[in-house]
Design a protein around this motif. Structure first.
Motif, mmCIF file in Angstrom:
data_model
loop_
_atom_site.group_PDB
_atom_site.id
_atom_site.type_symbol
_atom_site.label_atom_id
_atom_site.label_comp_id
_atom_site.label_asym_id
_atom_site.label_seq_id
_atom_site.Cartn_x
_atom_site.Cartn_y
_atom_site.Cartn_z
ATOM 1 N N ASP A 295 0.805 -1.460 0.012
ATOM 2 C CA ASP A 295 -0.316 0.116 -0.102
ATOM 3 C C ASP A 295 0.753 1.158 -0.050
ATOM 4 N N SER A 297 3.273 1.511 -1.588
ATOM 5 C CA SER A 297 4.016 2.059 -2.694
ATOM 6 C C SER A 297 3.090 2.564 -3.954
ATOM 7 N N LYS A 298 2.119 2.110 -3.342
ATOM 8 C CA LYS A 298 0.889 3.354 -4.507
ATOM 9 C C LYS A 298 0.823 4.156 -3.889
ATOM 10 N N THR A 299 0.728 4.591 -3.024
ATOM 11 C CA THR A 299 0.343 5.864 -1.695
ATOM 12 C C THR A 299 1.506 7.164 -2.094
ATOM 13 N N HIS A 301 3.874 6.125 -4.971
ATOM 14 C CA HIS A 301 4.216 6.102 -5.931
ATOM 15 C C HIS A 301 5.624 5.721 -6.370
ATOM 16 N N ASP A 308 5.805 -6.299 -5.131
ATOM 17 C CA ASP A 308 4.330 -6.812 -5.868
ATOM 18 C C ASP A 308 4.011 -7.902 -5.840
#
Length: 336
Positions: A295, A297-299, A301, A308
């Protein structure tokens, strides 16, 4: 002589308490289990967590929080992530009853499920500033099973309060155990958590039958992901290349003493995740950390293909060999 309370009589808490006690300090080891108190005080053993070790007879265990923390200079929390808040609340109650202020240190490597907060953030929320003078973390390549046997070990003690870090450094250091200090609390905690993910992945490779080449590739490329996320979150890059970073990553990512590594090996051999967790009998911090970092890594970027992949294996039940094939088939690129 420094007075220290160590909270948590698992393998790492016991090993750290034993070191400080052997060094001549006044150490009280707190556990919620009365039978463990008797075993440590009378038999000088902690068979469940360190089956082959004999502890110093100077070490005193107690299940009374007031007795554990009365008049101590340092409280060192070494409980699993899921127990940090509950134990910290008990600690706060005792410190307030005693009108006492302590250096608050911890040696737990993980992130809180759900909130994804670091351990020092959890402690800061649970223990008021009136009862703590500094926040400190102990991290680095240090399996309790080796430390208790007096294997040569070096760790890192991170804090923005240099005097607090140095006091714990002096309490723990001896001819077998050497502590360094750093000023990067955030980076020390973050990298200590991230390496547990890599350890699971490394174990998976071995469980599948791959060798040292695969492990080396995984660990080296994981450093890139750790660096990019660390920088995005405010860690110092230098911390990654020291004991709290690459040192901890190497020992956890390649040693059977690592629960995360052993869990990965079992998963690589086809075991079900829940079965592995149940059989381990101890917390596998890297499992929940994988979800947190996925999470993150998504926040932030940040591209983290290895994280993953491990997330897909753990949380989406994607077959491991398919995960590896996808990783190795990505578009070719430069290392830069």
């Amino acid at each position: 002589m420094t007075k220290i309370a160590v909270l948590g009589a698992g393998s790492w808490g016991t090993a750290l308490a034993n070191i400080a006690s052997e060094n001549g300090h006044d150490v009280r080891l707190w556990t919620h289990r009365a039978d463990q108190v008797v075993e440590i005080n009378q038999q000088h053993q902690n068979v469940k967590y360190l089956p082959d070790a004999t502890l110093t007879d100077r070490l005193v265990a107690t299940n009374d929080m007031l007795v554990a923390v009365k008049d101590v200079d340092i409280v060192l929390s070494v409980v699993p992530t899921k127990a940090v808040r509950q134990v910290a609340q008990q600690l706060t109650k005792a410190l307030q009853e005693l009108s006492q202020k302590v250096i608050l240190a911890h040696a737990t490597k993980g992130l809180e499920p759900g909130t994804y907060k670091r351990i020092s953030e959890m402690l800061a929320e649970e223990v008021p500033e009136a009862n703590r003078s500094a926040l400190v973390v102990v991290s680095g390549p240090s399996h309790a099973e080796d430390v208790i046997k007096h294997d040569l070990t070096a760790v890192s003690i991170g804090s923005s309060d240099e005097s607090a870090a140095k006091l714990l450094q002096l309490a723990l250091s001896n001819h077998n155990f050497r502590a360094y200090t750093n000023h990067d609390l955030l980076g020390s905690e973050l990298f200590a958590a991230l390496k547990n993910i890599v350890a699971i992945g490394s174990g998976m490779l071995i469980g599948l039958g791959y060798g040292a080449n695969a492990q080396a590739a995984l660990i080296t490329r994981s450093l890139v992901e750790m660096r990019e996320l660390g920088l995005a979150m405010g860690a110092k890059e230098s911390t990654l290349y020291e004991l709290a970073g690459i040192g901890d990553l190497i020992v956890t990512g390649m040693s059977p003493n690592s629960r995360n590594y052993r869990a990965g090996v079992a998963l690589g051999k086809g075991r079900d995740l829940q079965q592995v967790i149940d059989d381990m009998g101890m917390v596998i911090e890297g499992v929940s950390t994988t979800k947190a970092v996925y999470d993150f890594s998504k926040t932030y970027h940040v591209n983290m293909p290895i994280t993953d992949a491990i997330y897909q294996a753990l949380y989406e039940n994607k077959p491991l060999r398919e995960v590896i094939k996808d990783l190795m088939s990505r578009p070719l690129k430069s290392e830069d």
